[in-house]
Design a protein around this motif. Structure first.
Motif, PDB file in Angstrom:
ATOM      1  N   ASP A  81      -2.893  41.858  40.443  1.00 42.44           N
ATOM      2  CA  ASP A  81      -3.227  40.635  39.457  1.00 42.44           C
ATOM      3  C   ASP A  81      -1.960  39.476  39.979  1.00 42.44           C
ATOM      4  OD1 ASP A  81      -3.498  38.406  37.896  1.00 42.44           O
ATOM      5  OD2 ASP A  81      -3.388  39.825  36.182  1.00 42.44           O
ATOM      6  N   PRO A  82      -2.653  38.389  40.545  1.00 42.82           N
ATOM      7  CA  PRO A  82      -1.479  37.263  41.189  1.00 42.82           C
ATOM      8  C   PRO A  82      -0.714  36.868  39.966  1.00 42.82           C
ATOM      9  CG  PRO A  82      -3.868  36.632  41.170  1.00 42.82           C
ATOM     10  CD  PRO A  82      -3.788  37.812  40.753  1.00 42.82           C
ATOM     11  N   LYS A  83      -1.255  36.906  38.705  1.00 43.95           N
ATOM     12  CA  LYS A  83      -0.565  36.197  37.684  1.00 43.95           C
ATOM     13  C   LYS A  83       0.741  37.137  37.211  1.00 43.95           C
ATOM     14  CE  LYS A  83      -4.023  33.355  35.728  1.00 43.95           C
ATOM     15  NZ  LYS A  83      -4.759  32.971  34.633  1.00 43.95           N
ATOM     16  N   ARG A  84       0.710  38.575  37.465  1.00 45.35           N
ATOM     17  CA  ARG A  84       1.786  39.388  36.800  1.00 45.35           C
ATOM     18  C   ARG A  84       3.150  39.387  37.737  1.00 45.35           C
ATOM     19  NH1 ARG A  84       0.284  41.732  32.073  1.00 45.35           N
ATOM     20  NH2 ARG A  84      -2.106  41.621  31.946  1.00 45.35           N
ATOM     21  N   CYS A  85       3.933  39.749  36.941  1.00 48.04           N
ATOM     22  CA  CYS A  85       5.275  39.960  37.714  1.00 48.04           C
ATOM     23  C   CYS A  85       5.358  41.315  38.340  1.00 48.04           C
ATOM     24  CB  CYS A  85       6.552  39.784  36.484  1.00 48.04           C
ATOM     25  SG  CYS A  85       6.475  38.395  35.594  1.00 48.04           S
ATOM     26  N   LYS A  86       6.322  41.378  39.092  1.00 49.07           N
ATOM     27  CA  LYS A  86       6.536  42.483  40.023  1.00 49.07           C
ATOM     28  C   LYS A  86       7.970  42.833  40.306  1.00 49.07           C
ATOM     29  CE  LYS A  86       1.955  42.099  42.689  1.00 49.07           C
ATOM     30  NZ  LYS A  86       1.486  40.912  41.923  1.00 49.07           N
ATOM     31  N   LEU A  87       8.343  43.978  39.929  1.00 51.86           N
ATOM     32  CA  LEU A  87       9.474  44.332  40.037  1.00 51.86           C
ATOM     33  C   LEU A  87       9.696  45.601  40.719  1.00 51.86           C
ATOM     34  CD1 LEU A  87      12.656  44.158  39.437  1.00 51.86           C
ATOM     35  CD2 LEU A  87      12.239  45.718  37.279  1.00 51.86           C
ATOM     36  N   VAL A  88      10.215  45.390  41.900  1.00 49.98           N
ATOM     37  CA  VAL A  88      10.184  46.571  43.097  1.00 49.98           C
ATOM     38  C   VAL A  88      11.470  46.643  43.794  1.00 49.98           C
ATOM     39  CG1 VAL A  88       7.766  46.109  43.663  1.00 49.98           C
ATOM     40  CG2 VAL A  88       9.554  45.250  44.934  1.00 49.98           C
ATOM     41  N   THR A  89      11.790  47.978  44.401  1.00 47.48           N
ATOM     42  CA  THR A  89      12.924  47.977  45.150  1.00 47.48           C
ATOM     43  C   THR A  89      12.197  47.762  46.643  1.00 47.48           C
ATOM     44  OG1 THR A  89      14.369  49.439  43.929  1.00 47.48           O
ATOM     45  CG2 THR A  89      14.171  49.938  46.625  1.00 47.48           C
ATOM     46  N   SER A  90      13.274  47.146  47.579  1.00 46.94           N
ATOM     47  CA  SER A  90      12.786  46.853  48.928  1.00 46.94           C
ATOM     48  C   SER A  90      11.757  45.661  49.068  1.00 46.94           C
ATOM     49  CB  SER A  90      12.628  48.267  49.712  1.00 46.94           C
ATOM     50  OG  SER A  90      12.273  48.001  50.920  1.00 46.94           O
ATOM     51  N   THR A  91      10.443  46.237  49.201  1.00 45.69           N
ATOM     52  CA  THR A  91       9.352  45.522  49.225  1.00 45.69           C
ATOM     53  C   THR A  91       7.943  46.146  48.273  1.00 45.69           C
ATOM     54  OG1 THR A  91       8.385  46.380  51.215  1.00 45.69           O
ATOM     55  CG2 THR A  91       9.986  44.833  51.490  1.00 45.69           C
ATOM     56  N   LEU A  92       6.836  45.292  48.566  1.00 54.47           N
ATOM     57  CA  LEU A  92       5.805  45.993  47.882  1.00 54.47           C
ATOM     58  C   LEU A  92       5.285  47.007  48.671  1.00 54.47           C
ATOM     59  CD1 LEU A  92       3.845  42.598  46.657  1.00 54.47           C
ATOM     60  CD2 LEU A  92       5.012  44.527  45.163  1.00 54.47           C
ATOM     61  N   ASP A  93       5.634  47.303  49.844  1.00 56.39           N
ATOM     62  CA  ASP A  93       5.151  48.487  50.736  1.00 56.39           C
ATOM     63  C   ASP A  93       6.073  49.645  50.678  1.00 56.39           C
ATOM     64  OD1 ASP A  93       2.791  47.087  51.607  1.00 56.39           O
ATOM     65  OD2 ASP A  93       4.080  45.814  53.023  1.00 56.39           O
ATOM     66  N   TYR A  94       6.990  49.604  49.595  1.00 57.12           N
ATOM     67  CA  TYR A  94       7.819  50.858  49.576  1.00 57.12           C
ATOM     68  C   TYR A  94       7.290  52.127  49.946  1.00 57.12           C
ATOM     69  CZ  TYR A  94      11.457  53.709  47.556  1.00 57.12           C
ATOM     70  OH  TYR A  94      12.471  54.796  47.463  1.00 57.12           O
TER      71      TYR A  94
ATOM     72  N   HIS B  51       7.662  36.604  40.669  1.00 59.57           N
ATOM     73  CA  HIS B  51       6.501  35.963  39.641  1.00 59.57           C
ATOM     74  C   HIS B  51       6.117  34.467  40.018  1.00 59.57           C
ATOM     75  CE1 HIS B  51       8.922  33.936  37.001  1.00 59.57           C
ATOM     76  NE2 HIS B  51       9.725  35.116  36.510  1.00 59.57           N
ATOM     77  N   PRO B  52       4.801  34.371  39.646  1.00 61.09           N
ATOM     78  CA  PRO B  52       4.650  32.937  40.007  1.00 61.09           C
ATOM     79  C   PRO B  52       5.050  32.030  38.855  1.00 61.09           C
ATOM     80  CG  PRO B  52       2.626  34.096  39.254  1.00 61.09           C
ATOM     81  CD  PRO B  52       3.810  35.268  39.439  1.00 61.09           C
TER      82      PRO B  52
ATOM     83  N   ILE C 148       2.899  32.013  32.334  1.00 66.02           N
ATOM     84  CA  ILE C 148       4.434  32.141  31.653  1.00 66.02           C
ATOM     85  C   ILE C 148       4.324  33.540  30.789  1.00 66.02           C
ATOM     86  CG2 ILE C 148       5.930  31.326  29.919  1.00 66.02           C
ATOM     87  CD1 ILE C 148       5.621  28.747  31.185  1.00 66.02           C
ATOM     88  N   GLU C 149       3.061  33.591  30.176  1.00 63.67           N
ATOM     89  CA  GLU C 149       2.976  34.806  28.950  1.00 63.67           C
ATOM     90  C   GLU C 149       3.178  36.173  29.936  1.00 63.67           C
ATOM     91  OE1 GLU C 149      -1.305  35.865  28.122  1.00 63.67           O
ATOM     92  OE2 GLU C 149      -1.757  34.125  29.267  1.00 63.67           O
ATOM     93  N   PHE C 150       3.051  36.291  31.149  1.00 63.59           N
ATOM     94  CA  PHE C 150       3.340  37.664  31.916  1.00 63.59           C
ATOM     95  C   PHE C 150       4.796  37.696  32.178  1.00 63.59           C
ATOM     96  CE2 PHE C 150      -1.041  36.280  32.652  1.00 63.59           C
ATOM     97  CZ  PHE C 150      -1.730  37.401  31.920  1.00 63.59           C
ATOM     98  N   TRP C 151       5.646  36.567  31.913  1.00 63.22           N
ATOM     99  CA  TRP C 151       6.874  36.720  32.366  1.00 63.22           C
ATOM    100  C   TRP C 151       7.775  37.811  31.522  1.00 63.22           C
ATOM    101  CZ3 TRP C 151       8.893  30.979  33.354  1.00 63.22           C
ATOM    102  CH2 TRP C 151       8.163  30.155  34.458  1.00 63.22           C
ATOM    103  N   PRO C 152       8.864  38.050  31.967  1.00 66.34           N
ATOM    104  CA  PRO C 152       9.707  39.181  31.242  1.00 66.34           C
ATOM    105  C   PRO C 152      10.015  38.266  29.773  1.00 66.34           C
ATOM    106  CG  PRO C 152      10.575  39.073  33.388  1.00 66.34           C
ATOM    107  CD  PRO C 152       9.397  37.852  33.417  1.00 66.34           C
ATOM    108  N   ARG C 153      10.102  39.159  28.823  1.00 66.05           N
ATOM    109  CA  ARG C 153      10.530  38.725  27.596  1.00 66.05           C
ATOM    110  C   ARG C 153      11.850  38.677  27.276  1.00 66.05           C
ATOM    111  NH1 ARG C 153       6.301  37.852  24.190  1.00 66.05           N
ATOM    112  NH2 ARG C 153       4.013  38.429  24.772  1.00 66.05           N
ATOM    113  N   LYS C 154      12.676  39.660  27.997  1.00 65.61           N
ATOM    114  CA  LYS C 154      14.032  39.892  28.036  1.00 65.61           C
ATOM    115  C   LYS C 154      14.711  39.616  29.188  1.00 65.61           C
ATOM    116  CE  LYS C 154      13.913  43.409  24.358  1.00 65.61           C
ATOM    117  NZ  LYS C 154      14.231  44.623  23.910  1.00 65.61           N
ATOM    118  N   PRO C 155      15.669  39.122  29.339  1.00 71.14           N
ATOM    119  CA  PRO C 155      16.701  38.824  28.334  1.00 71.14           C
ATOM    120  C   PRO C 155      16.137  37.581  27.400  1.00 71.14           C
ATOM    121  CG  PRO C 155      17.585  37.899  30.267  1.00 71.14           C
ATOM    122  CD  PRO C 155      16.530  38.704  30.660  1.00 71.14           C
TER     123      PRO C 155
END
Length: 257
Positions: free
Chosen positions: A102-115, A129-130, A136-143
């Motif tokens: 989903d291109p709208k979603r945030c991604k948190l990875v180590t190194s790259t998406l091809d880990y 994230h875009p 914005i509704e998909f962005w982190p809520r914290k901090p």
């Protein structure tokens, strides 16, 4: 979550999967900070700005801008929320480490998406994230205040990017507003986190590369380590307080040709 460097880097020496081949390692040589990378004052006259930005883009492909109009408090608050994000407990970041197309979603990875397919990993965690308002509704809520602060910064970054692109358009003879709308509608944010490394001479946070997009605006803060290749030699980009580093992407290089 167990793949994130920030969740285990204190527990062991540098794993084999993060050690680069000898010819690709940074080694222990110090790259001096260079004062020749152009620093452009955006409060200068338009004629001077067009000349300076075009010259810096052609000779370096990278320059720094000061007096750019982005409020210092927005810059400092943005860096603060990113620092706080990477310090969050693992459970607060777990939902962002689930891979999704989903291109709208945030991604948190180590190194790259091809880990999982990489032979060697980069020593970094990266949040991407875009920045489109619909996402914005998909962005982190914290901090606390992450969404508010990052939204304000992304608005300012887009304004700055469009201003620089307009100056470049004038310099290379492209029609006014060429890069507006579809070409610059989607902003992608990337926040890189480099935990302390047990042996930085053997690994890299980011390898040599060119940016595939139109323009990259980097908030370097006080962190050294950024280098640019000029005339076959790597030179260090000196961090300047409250400055942005502007990198000319591949798409813009093609336009200039």
């Amino acid at each position: 979550m167990d793949k994130l460097v920030s969740s285990w880097y204190n527990d062991q020496s540098l794993p084999e999967s993060y050690i680069f081949p000898p010819h690709e390692r940074p080694g222990k040589l110090l790259v001096p900070r260079c004062n020749t990378v152009p620093v452009i004052d955006l409060s200068d006259t338009r004629t001077n700005l067009v000349h300076q930005i075009l010259k810096a883009s052609q000779e370096f492909g990278l320059f720094q801008v000061v007096n750019h109009g982005v409020p210092p408090n927005i810059m400092s608050e943005t860096m603060s929320v990113f620092h706080k994000f990477f310090e969050l407990p693992a459970e607060d970041k777990a939902s962002l480490t689930v891979y999704t197309n989903d291109p709208k979603r945030c991604k948190l990875v180590t190194s790259t998406l091809d880990y999982d397919r990489e032979k060697i990993h980069l020593w970094r965690d990266v949040l991407r994230h875009p920045c489109h308002p619909d996402c914005i509704e998909f962005w982190p809520r914290k901090p606390l205040r992450y969404r508010e602060v990052v939204a304000a910064c992304s608005i300012e970054a887009k304004k700055l990017g469009l201003e620089i692109l307009e100056l470049l358009c004038e310099g290379i003879g492209i029609e006014h507003g060429y890069f507006e709308h579809e070409l610059t509608e989607d902003l992608l944010l990337g926040a890189n986190h480099y935990p302390p490394c047990p042996d930085p001479s053997l690994t890299l946070g980011i390898p040599k590369h060119f940016d595939p997009d139109i323009l990259t605006i980097l908030l370097q803060e006080h962190i050294s380590g950024l280098q640019v290749l000029k005339d076959g030699e790597w030179i260090g980009v000196r961090p300047i307080p409250n400055a942005f580093v502007v990198n000319i992407g591949y798409i813009l290089q093609v336009c200039d040709q």
